[in-house]
Write a protein that holds these residues in place. Structure first.
Motif, PDB file in Angstrom:
ATOM      1  N   ALA A 202       0.813  -1.211   0.000  1.00 58.01           N
ATOM      2  CA  ALA A 202       0.000   0.000   0.000  1.00 58.01           C
ATOM      3  C   ALA A 202       0.845   1.259   0.000  1.00 58.01           C
ATOM      4  O   ALA A 202       0.469   2.271  -0.575  1.00 58.01           O
ATOM      5  N   GLY A 203       1.992   1.218   0.654  1.00 60.41           N
ATOM      6  CA  GLY A 203       2.833   2.402   0.728  1.00 60.41           C
ATOM      7  C   GLY A 203       3.763   2.548  -0.452  1.00 60.41           C
ATOM      8  O   GLY A 203       4.499   3.528  -0.551  1.00 60.41           O
ATOM      9  N   ALA A 204       3.794   1.577  -1.331  1.00 62.17           N
ATOM     10  CA  ALA A 204       4.700   1.603  -2.473  1.00 62.17           C
ATOM     11  C   ALA A 204       3.990   2.163  -3.696  1.00 62.17           C
ATOM     12  O   ALA A 204       2.774   2.095  -3.805  1.00 62.17           O
ATOM     13  N   PRO A 205       4.713   2.715  -4.637  1.00 61.08           N
ATOM     14  CA  PRO A 205       4.088   3.196  -5.856  1.00 61.08           C
ATOM     15  C   PRO A 205       3.419   2.034  -6.600  1.00 61.08           C
ATOM     16  O   PRO A 205       3.894   0.904  -6.562  1.00 61.08           O
ATOM     17  N   LYS A 206       2.296   2.349  -7.249  1.00 60.35           N
ATOM     18  CA  LYS A 206       1.606   1.323  -8.019  1.00 60.35           C
ATOM     19  C   LYS A 206       2.504   0.859  -9.161  1.00 60.35           C
ATOM     20  O   LYS A 206       3.184   1.648  -9.802  1.00 60.35           O
ATOM     21  N   ILE A 207       2.478  -0.431  -9.408  1.00 60.88           N
ATOM     22  CA  ILE A 207       3.362  -0.982 -10.424  1.00 60.88           C
ATOM     23  C   ILE A 207       2.609  -2.049 -11.202  1.00 60.88           C
ATOM     24  O   ILE A 207       1.771  -2.776 -10.651  1.00 60.88           O
ATOM     25  N   THR A 208       2.853  -2.136 -12.492  1.00 64.36           N
ATOM     26  CA  THR A 208       2.151  -3.100 -13.323  1.00 64.36           C
ATOM     27  C   THR A 208       2.820  -4.463 -13.247  1.00 64.36           C
ATOM     28  O   THR A 208       3.928  -4.613 -12.727  1.00 64.36           O
ATOM     29  N   PHE A 209       2.137  -5.469 -13.800  1.00 64.83           N
ATOM     30  CA  PHE A 209       2.664  -6.828 -13.816  1.00 64.83           C
ATOM     31  C   PHE A 209       4.005  -6.889 -14.540  1.00 64.83           C
ATOM     32  O   PHE A 209       4.971  -7.464 -14.042  1.00 64.83           O
ATOM     33  N   PHE A 210       4.078  -6.292 -15.720  1.00 65.24           N
ATOM     34  CA  PHE A 210       5.300  -6.382 -16.519  1.00 65.24           C
ATOM     35  C   PHE A 210       6.427  -5.546 -15.925  1.00 65.24           C
ATOM     36  O   PHE A 210       7.607  -5.900 -16.058  1.00 65.24           O
ATOM     37  N   ALA A 211       6.088  -4.458 -15.246  1.00 60.87           N
ATOM     38  CA  ALA A 211       7.124  -3.688 -14.559  1.00 60.87           C
ATOM     39  C   ALA A 211       7.727  -4.512 -13.423  1.00 60.87           C
ATOM     40  O   ALA A 211       8.938  -4.490 -13.190  1.00 60.87           O
ATOM     41  N   SER A 212       6.875  -5.275 -12.715  1.00 60.78           N
ATOM     42  CA  SER A 212       7.371  -6.167 -11.661  1.00 60.78           C
ATOM     43  C   SER A 212       8.272  -7.245 -12.250  1.00 60.78           C
ATOM     44  O   SER A 212       9.311  -7.589 -11.680  1.00 60.78           O
ATOM     45  N   LEU A 213       7.862  -7.767 -13.392  1.00 56.25           N
ATOM     46  CA  LEU A 213       8.661  -8.800 -14.040  1.00 56.25           C
ATOM     47  C   LEU A 213      10.029  -8.256 -14.440  1.00 56.25           C
ATOM     48  O   LEU A 213      11.045  -8.953 -14.313  1.00 56.25           O
ATOM     49  N   ARG A 214      10.075  -7.013 -14.896  1.00 55.39           N
ATOM     50  CA  ARG A 214      11.356  -6.403 -15.243  1.00 55.39           C
ATOM     51  C   ARG A 214      12.239  -6.217 -14.014  1.00 55.39           C
ATOM     52  O   ARG A 214      13.466  -6.382 -14.082  1.00 55.39           O
ATOM     53  N   MET A 215      11.628  -5.904 -12.871  1.00 54.09           N
ATOM     54  CA  MET A 215      12.387  -5.786 -11.627  1.00 54.09           C
ATOM     55  C   MET A 215      13.029  -7.119 -11.240  1.00 54.09           C
ATOM     56  O   MET A 215      14.116  -7.163 -10.669  1.00 54.09           O
ATOM     57  N   ALA A 216      12.345  -8.214 -11.565  1.00 54.09           N
ATOM     58  CA  ALA A 216      12.856  -9.547 -11.220  1.00 54.09           C
ATOM     59  C   ALA A 216      13.967 -10.007 -12.146  1.00 54.09           C
ATOM     60  O   ALA A 216      14.648 -10.995 -11.851  1.00 54.09           O
ATOM     61  N   THR A 217      14.149  -9.312 -13.267  1.00 55.32           N
ATOM     62  CA  THR A 217      15.140  -9.756 -14.255  1.00 55.32           C
ATOM     63  C   THR A 217      16.230  -8.710 -14.494  1.00 55.32           C
ATOM     64  O   THR A 217      16.845  -8.699 -15.560  1.00 55.32           O
TER      65      THR A 217
END
Length: 402
Positions: A202-217
């Motif tokens: 809740a305190g983090a900026p909203k992020i999309t599915f693919f943006a999360s996937l990019r963070m993981a890679t």
């Protein structure tokens, strides 16, 4: 550790998540040991086709597990998603048991059952999110207890299933049992689970599915996955070479293989809880380094084993080191991404997939070049290299941060 147990007992959502994870473990333990037997002996698959099927299942588990875990950080309520994946298990396991046809078996094993298996990622992400308000240390302790409960189902059900099916001509009732376990999970979640809001993010900026996937890679995350995979791969390698050493140069019997495996699995549960206590004094990475070091010593000693009693003596260091390697990586990744427990859990799924390939490659090279005992030293090198790499990345990140 008592405090972690009390947290689970007093929090309805965490309590239901832990119970559902236990039921999820029952489906794994009931079917995985018999999957090759059913595929080859009951459906007439060739060894080559079985290999292709196993790879397809592993890839599907990775794809669904990562997708569901990351998606759990994006959606407002995880409960409908959890109900959907457990329902896939009811249908997938159930169809395999009822239809008893190779086409249905393959389709369900690759499509529906892996979706059901993604409940593992979803539930651990939910547990982490629910326990985070208690603080990082307390959340990690809760993780350790829940992980031990999940492992307990693996210890419990294979033996009971073997007793149940000992006089059966078919192993498919194990899939019927798994369908009922998923139905139990579905009903428990439907009736007793409150809404699973993604409060951790809740305190983090909203992020999309693919943006999360990019963070993981990112290169840094991929480096962590690589080094952690080396650590986990050594435990997978031991699962293959220890029975071969035991029944080969050590002159043991098949019964010794079962007894040692069962003893290690049973000891891993209390040892996971002990590691949870040690985390009060150590960071997750420090604890993992100690556990991997103990496991490396065990593998080195295993390479010298020439009698069954020697391998029996190694059960305690084996189980103690394995307990750390099996349980701590998940907490390590979730600590890296505290506000996104689903994304952290997805990294653990990626590591599991990569480590499987690493252990297979190490066995193929080592068994041919060094023999089974010599291959244990490849595991020693993998464990040391993996921990050294993780510690180096941690040190470099700390220097950059300052």
């Amino acid at each position: 550790m008592l405090a972690a147990f009390l947290v689970i007992l007093r929090n309805p959502a965490i309590r239901v998540a832990a119970l559902t994870l236990f039921a999820c473990g029952l489906t794994y333990g009931a079917t995985l040991p018999y999957l090759p037997i059913v595929a080859i002996h009951e459906f007439g698959m060739s060894d080559r086709m079985l290999s292709i099927l196993l790879f397809a299942i592993a890839f599907a588990n990775l794809a669904y597990g990562v997708s569901v875990a990351i998606l759990s950080d994006v959606i407002a309520d995880r409960k409908p998603l959890l109900l959907a994946v457990t329902l896939c298990g009811v249908i997938g396991f159930g169809l395999i048991y009822l239809a008893q046809q190779i086409t249905v078996f393959v389709v369900c094993a690759v499509l529906l059952v892996p979706i059901s298996n993604s409940s593992y990622s979803l539930l651990f992400a939910s547990t982490r999110s629910l326990s985070l308000p208690l603080g990082s240390k307390a959340a990690t302790a809760v993780n350790q207890v829940v992980r031990a409960l999940f492992s307990g189902s693996w210890v419990l059900v294979p033996g009971l299933m073997a007793l149940w099916l000992v006089h059966s001509k078919s192993m498919l009732p194990a899939w019927g049992f798994s369908s009922l376990a998923c139905m139990f999970s579905f009903l428990v979640v439907l009736v007793f689970m409150p809404k699973l809001k993604s409060d951790a993010g809740a305190g983090a900026p909203k992020i999309t599915f693919f943006a999360s996937l990019r963070m993981a890679t990112t290169p840094l995350m991929l480096s962590r996955i690589f080094f952690m995979s080396l650590v986990i791969a050594c435990s997978r390698l031991v699962a293959v070479i220890q029975p071969l050493i035991l029944t080969g140069v050590a002159g043991g019997k098949i019964t010794d293989v079962g007894l040692i495996a069962g003893a290690c699995a049973a000891l891993e549960i209390p040892f996971m809880l002990i590691w949870g206590v040690l985390l009060k004094r150590l960071s997750v990475l420090q604890a993992l380094a100690v556990g991997a070091g103990i496991y490396a010593i065990f593998m080195a000693m295993l390479s010298f084993a020439t009698a069954p009693w020697q391998i029996y003596l190694l059960v305690i260091p084996n189980a103690f080191g394995a307990a750390a390697i099996l349980s701590l990586p998940l907490s390590y990744y979730q600590d890296l991404l505290i506000e996104r427990p689903g994304l952290g859990t997805s990294l653990n799924q990626m590591t599991a997939f990569v480590s499987t390939g690493m252990s297979a490659a190490a066995f193929a090279v080592g068994a041919h070049a060094f023999g089974y005992s010599g291959t244990a030293w490849l595991g020693v090198g993998m464990a040391i290299a993996g921990i050294a790499g993780l510690l180096l990345l941690e040190r470099r990140q700390a220097i950059v941060a300052t």
